[in-house]
Design a protein around this motif. Structure first.
Motif, short mmCIF file in Angstrom:
data_model
loop_
_atom_site.label_atom_id
_atom_site.label_comp_id
_atom_site.label_asym_id
_atom_site.label_seq_id
_atom_site.Cartn_x
_atom_site.Cartn_y
_atom_site.Cartn_z
N LYS A 118 18.22 60.13 -76.96
CA LYS A 118 18.59 58.78 -76.56
C LYS A 118 17.72 57.78 -77.32
O LYS A 118 16.60 58.10 -77.71
CB LYS A 118 18.41 58.62 -75.04
N TYR A 122 16.31 53.25 -74.03
CA TYR A 122 16.39 53.90 -72.72
C TYR A 122 15.00 53.98 -72.06
O TYR A 122 14.89 54.38 -70.92
CB TYR A 122 16.96 55.31 -72.85
N LEU A 133 17.79 63.84 -66.53
CA LEU A 133 18.73 64.32 -67.55
C LEU A 133 19.26 63.22 -68.46
O LEU A 133 19.49 63.44 -69.65
CB LEU A 133 19.92 65.00 -66.83
N TRP A 141 15.43 68.73 -71.96
CA TRP A 141 16.83 68.36 -71.67
C TRP A 141 17.72 69.60 -71.67
O TRP A 141 18.52 69.80 -70.77
CB TRP A 141 17.33 67.32 -72.68
N ARG A 145 19.71 70.76 -68.47
CA ARG A 145 21.18 70.63 -68.55
C ARG A 145 21.83 71.96 -68.15
O ARG A 145 22.77 72.00 -67.38
CB ARG A 145 21.58 70.20 -69.96
N GLU A 355 23.52 57.74 -61.74
CA GLU A 355 24.70 57.98 -62.58
C GLU A 355 25.92 58.30 -61.73
O GLU A 355 27.04 57.97 -62.08
CB GLU A 355 24.43 59.16 -63.53
N THR A 359 28.58 54.31 -61.53
CA THR A 359 29.73 54.47 -62.43
C THR A 359 31.03 54.57 -61.64
O THR A 359 32.02 53.91 -61.96
CB THR A 359 29.57 55.77 -63.25
N ILE A 424 27.06 53.49 -75.51
CA ILE A 424 26.16 54.65 -75.45
C ILE A 424 25.22 54.51 -76.66
O ILE A 424 25.68 54.14 -77.74
CB ILE A 424 26.96 55.96 -75.59
N ARG A 426 22.15 56.17 -79.23
CA ARG A 426 21.42 57.35 -79.70
C ARG A 426 20.42 56.94 -80.77
O ARG A 426 20.65 55.98 -81.51
CB ARG A 426 22.39 58.34 -80.38
N PRO A 487 35.37 57.76 -72.00
CA PRO A 487 34.66 57.10 -70.89
C PRO A 487 33.49 57.93 -70.37
O PRO A 487 32.53 57.39 -69.85
CB PRO A 487 35.74 56.94 -69.82
N PHE A 488 33.60 59.26 -70.51
CA PHE A 488 32.52 60.14 -70.04
C PHE A 488 31.66 60.61 -71.21
O PHE A 488 30.98 61.63 -71.11
CB PHE A 488 33.11 61.36 -69.32
N ARG A 493 26.14 66.08 -74.96
CA ARG A 493 25.49 65.22 -73.97
C ARG A 493 26.48 64.43 -73.15
O ARG A 493 26.20 63.32 -72.68
CB ARG A 493 24.50 64.28 -74.64
N CYS A 495 29.05 63.50 -69.95
CA CYS A 495 28.75 63.33 -68.53
C CYS A 495 28.87 64.65 -67.78
O CYS A 495 29.92 65.29 -67.79
CB CYS A 495 29.72 62.33 -67.94
C1 HEM Z 1 33.67 57.30 -63.49
C2 HEM Z 1 32.51 57.91 -63.38
C3 HEM Z 1 31.56 58.23 -64.48
C4 HEM Z 1 31.53 57.77 -65.77
C5 HEM Z 1 32.49 56.81 -66.44
C6 HEM Z 1 30.38 58.39 -66.40
C7 HEM Z 1 30.03 58.20 -67.72
C8 HEM Z 1 28.95 58.81 -68.34
C9 HEM Z 1 28.59 58.61 -69.72
C10 HEM Z 1 29.32 57.72 -70.70
C11 HEM Z 1 27.48 59.35 -69.96
C12 HEM Z 1 26.69 59.42 -71.27
C13 HEM Z 1 25.67 58.31 -71.19
C14 HEM Z 1 24.82 58.20 -72.39
O1 HEM Z 1 24.85 59.06 -73.29
O2 HEM Z 1 24.05 57.23 -72.41
C15 HEM Z 1 27.14 60.01 -68.73
C16 HEM Z 1 26.05 60.85 -68.59
C17 HEM Z 1 25.70 61.43 -67.40
N1 HEM Z 1 26.39 61.36 -66.21
FE1 HEM Z 1 28.11 60.36 -65.87
N2 HEM Z 1 29.73 59.17 -65.50
C18 HEM Z 1 30.43 59.12 -64.32
C19 HEM Z 1 30.13 59.80 -63.16
C20 HEM Z 1 29.07 60.64 -63.00
C21 HEM Z 1 28.79 61.38 -61.81
C22 HEM Z 1 29.67 61.36 -60.56
C23 HEM Z 1 27.62 62.07 -62.02
C24 HEM Z 1 26.88 62.99 -61.11
C25 HEM Z 1 27.22 63.27 -59.88
C26 HEM Z 1 27.18 61.76 -63.36
C27 HEM Z 1 26.04 62.25 -63.95
C28 HEM Z 1 25.70 62.06 -65.27
C29 HEM Z 1 24.49 62.62 -65.88
C30 HEM Z 1 23.43 63.45 -65.18
C31 HEM Z 1 24.50 62.23 -67.22
C32 HEM Z 1 23.48 62.59 -68.31
C33 HEM Z 1 23.99 63.84 -69.02
C34 HEM Z 1 23.09 64.30 -70.16
O3 HEM Z 1 22.50 63.47 -70.86
O4 HEM Z 1 23.02 65.52 -70.38
N3 HEM Z 1 28.08 60.90 -63.93
N4 HEM Z 1 28.04 59.67 -67.76
#
Ligand code: HEM
Length: 549
Positions: A118, A122, A133, A141, A145, A355, A359, A424, A426, A487-488, A493, A495
């Motif tokens: 990141k 951040y 995480l 990480w 993970r 997170e 979101t 996002i 990096r 979106p995820f 890395r 979501c």
């Molecule tokens: C609509 C719902 C959600 C969206 C749009 C979303 C979106 C994202 C995105 C874009 C990232 C990458 C962020 C980055 O690289 O800076 C991310 C990472 C992550 N999200 Fe989500 N998220 C959502 C819901 C959730 C939920 C429900 C959880 C857990 C219960 C969660 C846990 C995480 C975690 C732990 C990461 C870090 C993963 C890593 O770096 O290995 N997210 N999310």
């Protein structure tokens, strides 16, 4: 007397000379420093990338000068993105930022096992999320993970459906009090998503003594923290810790963190007590966690997986063990303390709580606003629900959620137009050559991946500002670049809560749509967006509800 005056005159002349010499030396030093920077590898590669004209030392700071609030920052960023091709660079002093939104280039970064760190920006999350995480890097990480991902296995998620229903019904009760009024649905969605996380991923049940633990208060402290972190990104003087520590924001941050950490501490200590009690009673399920970890699939870092969650599903590791996230963490630290320490568990709890709730609160609020703005689409969503449930008020099951094809497309379209994570970032550790253009981003730079911008680009989505769930018909999806809808995020890395989020959204939103008709008095084109970490409406998520019979 004269002697003294002469002496003073001589003194002032020499101090003038001294100041002049200092000035000349400083100017020469600055000129040399500027020359050194301009001829550096970073500047040579960075300046080939299109971007606004930059000034020595301050770079493109003027671009964010005089912003009046977060909505204006968002508007200005969009205006700037329209002035250049599909890539733009900016200098923050000597630091290079490159914004990309071409899916082919985005794939180069997100699908890489090298560019997984990141960006420096951040670091403002550190006092809040520690090494959780979202921001951790390297081996830590990777280990965490691998440890956390199985807690979001579909078998675990299926077992959450009754709890999603229970909490959705509580939301309906609260929303019923708002019928007929124009109100901000985001407050309700925030409270609901925190409560749902507590009772699912955290396996936490509030005791009577813990009634004062307000999910709403926690969610508001999180919103304030995001606002402060966003300010630190935009106002470069707040990037300097010593200046920031003198500001009033630092005190607000301390207050917010005391609410946030106080909240998550209570959750953690209760769940630890539960674990110890069960241990005494010999109540822990088999097989042991070590057995599961041993049989867990090993990710091959070179296999180019887009998302390790799919990998976990194919190689079912947890059919017999439905360990929710926090149970898994506590049990691992008990049997295998080298994998995760108590402090690290706290940081992961803070990360998942943030997170996992903010979101989905934004996603569900935008969905409801879209229902209000597009009554024809809302009617189709409702008719699909009627086809699944008829006139019955029964709870939603996991297999019902698989039937919600149109609802799924509407959720995707909402996440396309209003991605909760609009950017996002990096840090690239090696020079990286882009795929679509002949540019190389130099090592050490920050790459910003403009999710919002990718989703609003006509090459990816013709007529990108029109809300059209048919964008996600299978034939349309098949013809699009995988990285044009992220979106995820995507790649190693991505979501970790993606499947959890989609399942929860379906149960929650289906329950709301079955109970209420949503209206909006504000047209979609009048929404005021702000991107302070999580995309929101600065004018509030105003809707009006009408009870369905
Ligand atoms: C609509 C719902 C959600 C969206 C749009 C979303 C979106 C994202 C995105 C874009 C990232 C990458 C962020 C980055 O690289 O800076 C991310 C990472 C992550 N999200 Fe989500 N998220 C959502 C819901 C959730 C939920 C429900 C959880 C857990 C219960 C969660 C846990 C995480 C975690 C732990 C990461 C870090 C993963 C890593 O770096 O290995 N997210 N999310």
């Amino acid at each position: 007397m004269n002697v003294t005056v002469d002496h003073l005159d001589i003194g002032s002349e020499s101090s003038w000379n001294y100041s002049l010499v200092t000035l000349v030396f400083s100017l020469v030093a600055l000129a040399l420093a500027h020359f050194y920077h301009e001829t550096s590898h970073t500047a040579r590669l960075g300046n080939q990338i299109p971007g606004p004209k930059s000034l020595p030392f301050i770079g493109n700071f003027m671009v964010i000068w005089g912003l009046k609030g977060n909505h204006h920052a968002f508007k200005r960023a969009m205006k700037l993105s329209r002035m250049f091709g599909r890539i733009v660079r900016g200098w923050v002093g000597w630091k290079l930022l490159v914004v990309i939104w071409n899916p082919e280039d985005v794939e180069v970064i997100l699908n890489s096992q090298v560019h997984i760190d990141k960006s420096d920006e951040y670091r403002f999350f550190k006092p809040w999320l520690g090494n959780g995480l979202l921001i951790s890097t390297g081996e830590k990480w990777r280990t965490h993970r691998k440890l956390i991902a199985p807690a979001f296995h579909m078998n675990v998620l299926k077992s959450f459906v009754p709890t999603f229903n229970e909490n959705s019904k509580k939301v309906i009760k609260r929303l019923r009090m708002e019928v007929g009024n124009e109100f901000d649905c985001h407050d309700h969605m925030s409270e609901a998503t925190v409560d749902i996380l507590l009772s699912t991923a955290m396996g936490f049940k509030k005791t009577d003594k813990q009634k004062e633990m307000s999910a709403f208060k926690y969610a508001m402290a999180v919103m304030k923290m995001c606002d402060i972190i966003h300010k630190r990104h935009l106002k470069f003087w707040y990037r300097l810790n010593w200046l920031y520590n003198l500001s009033s924001f630092k005190k607000v941050e301390e207050k917010c963190l005391s609410v946030i950490h106080g909240f998550t501490n209570k959750v953690l200590s209760q769940r630890r007590n539960d674990f110890n009690e069960n241990l005494k009673k010999g109540n822990l399920p088999m097989p042991s966690l070590q057995d599961i970890i041993k049989t867990a699939p090993k990710n091959d870092p070179t296999d180019g997986l887009r998302d390790d969650l799919d990998d976990i599903d194919e190689n079912d590791v947890g059919e017999k063990r439905r360990l929710a996230f926090l149970d898994l963490m506590i049990e691992t630290s008990h049997y295998n303390p080298s994998q995760i320490s108590d402090v690290e568990i706290q940081q992961q709890v803070d990360t998942i709580m943030f997170e996992g709730h903010d979101t989905t609160a934004a996603g569900s609020s935008f969905f409801l606003c879209m229902m209000g703005c597009h009554p024809d689409i809302q009617e189709k969503v409702y008719q699909e629900q009627k086809a699944i449930f008829g006139d019955s008020g029964r709870d939603c099951t996991f297999s019902d959620t698989l039937e919600m094809k149109y609802m799924e497309r509407v959720i995707f379209e909402t996440l396309r137009m209003y991605p909760p994570v609009p950017v996002i970032a990096r840090k690239v550790n090696q020079d990286v050559k882009l795929s679509s253009e002949n540019y190389t981003i130099p090592a050490g730079s920050t790459v910003l991946i403009g999710t919002y911008k990718i989703h609003r680009t006509p090459e990816n989505f013709p007529n990108p500002d029109k809300f059209d769930p048919d964008n996600f018909l299978p034939e349309k999806t098949a013809n699009r670049h995988y990285y044009s809808f992220i979106p995820f995020s995507a790649g190693p890395r991505s979501c970790v809560g993606r499947k959890y989020a989609m399942l929860k959204l379906k149960v929650l939103l289906s329950t709301i749509v079955r109970n209420f008709k949503v209206k909006s008095l504000v047209k979609e084109e009048d929404f005021k967006l702000m991107g302070d970490i999580i995309l929101k409406r600065s004018d509030g998520f105003q809707i009006v509800l009408e009870e369905r019979n």
